[in-house]
Enzyme design. Structure first.
Site, PDB file in Angstrom:
ATOM      1  CB  THR A   1      -0.902  -0.045   1.247  1.00 11.71           C
ATOM      2  OG1 THR A   1       0.073   0.244   2.485  1.00 11.71           O
ATOM      3  CG2 THR A   1      -1.874  -1.160   1.309  1.00 11.71           C
ATOM      4  CG  ASP A   2      -1.121   4.844  -1.515  1.00  8.63           C
ATOM      5  OD1 ASP A   2      -1.722   4.645  -0.471  1.00  8.63           O
ATOM      6  OD2 ASP A   2      -1.660   5.186  -2.508  1.00  8.63           O
ATOM      7  CD  GLN A   3       2.985   9.215   2.980  1.00  7.38           C
ATOM      8  OE1 GLN A   3       3.116  10.016   1.868  1.00  7.38           O
ATOM      9  NE2 GLN A   3       3.777   9.808   4.092  1.00  7.38           N
TER      10      GLN A   3
ATOM     11  CB  ILE B   1      -5.051   3.113  -1.438  1.00  6.52           C
ATOM     12  CG1 ILE B   1      -6.068   3.930  -0.551  1.00  6.52           C
ATOM     13  CG2 ILE B   1      -5.589   2.755  -2.937  1.00  6.52           C
ATOM     14  CD1 ILE B   1      -6.654   5.076  -1.175  1.00  6.52           C
TER      15      ILE B   1
END
Length: 146
Positions: free
Chosen positions: A19-21, A24
């Site tokens: 996931t990103d920050q 997601i």
């Protein structure tokens, strides 16, 4: 007679590293989900990438298409549905559908891979052992070429 293995489904849990920050799933990770789906699809036929490579055949991706509809998030359980589009020739094509636990479609995808002869560094036909295994199954819903 056993049920045809035209479509295969596997479940994956989204890991934090995917996931990103914002929590997601990073868009590039969907290609990895597709790979897991097709590796397991082939495994259902008793064929592994490793055994194909040992026999001198590679399967590089030559086309990847992805349509994002909704986001998958950290710790979600997603289902990857993998389906063979048509009988393979020098290429093999798969469609993918990734859904969440509620059954909502998150991502649709398609990949085309080419059978590559390692010794010649050139495309080759689908190995006969794979075609033989696929012949036992019904592909009446496929867009097969005459």
């Amino acid at each position: 007679m056993s049920k045809p293995i035209i479509t295969d489904e596997i479940e994956l849990r989204v890991r934090y590293a995917e996931t990103d920050q914002m929590g997601i799933v990073y868009y590039g990770n969907y290609a990895q989900y597709f790979e897991v789906g097709r590796v397991e699809w082939l495994r259902k036929f008793g064929i592994s990438y490793k055994s194909m490579e040992e026999q001198g055949v590679l399967l590089p991706v030559v086309s990847l298409n992805v349509k994002f509809k909704k986001s998958a998030r950290y710790d979600d359980v997603v289902k990857v549905k993998t389906q063979l589009v048509k009988m393979p020739s020098a290429t093999i094509e798969f469609d993918y559908e990734i859904t969440n636990e509620a059954g909502e479609i998150l991502t649709l995808g398609n990949t085309v891979l080419v059978f590559m002869d390692v010794s010649k560094n050139r495309p080759t036909r689908c190995p006969k052992y794979l075609l033989d295994k696929l012949q036992d199954y019904s592909f009446k819903n496929f867009n097969s070429t005459p």
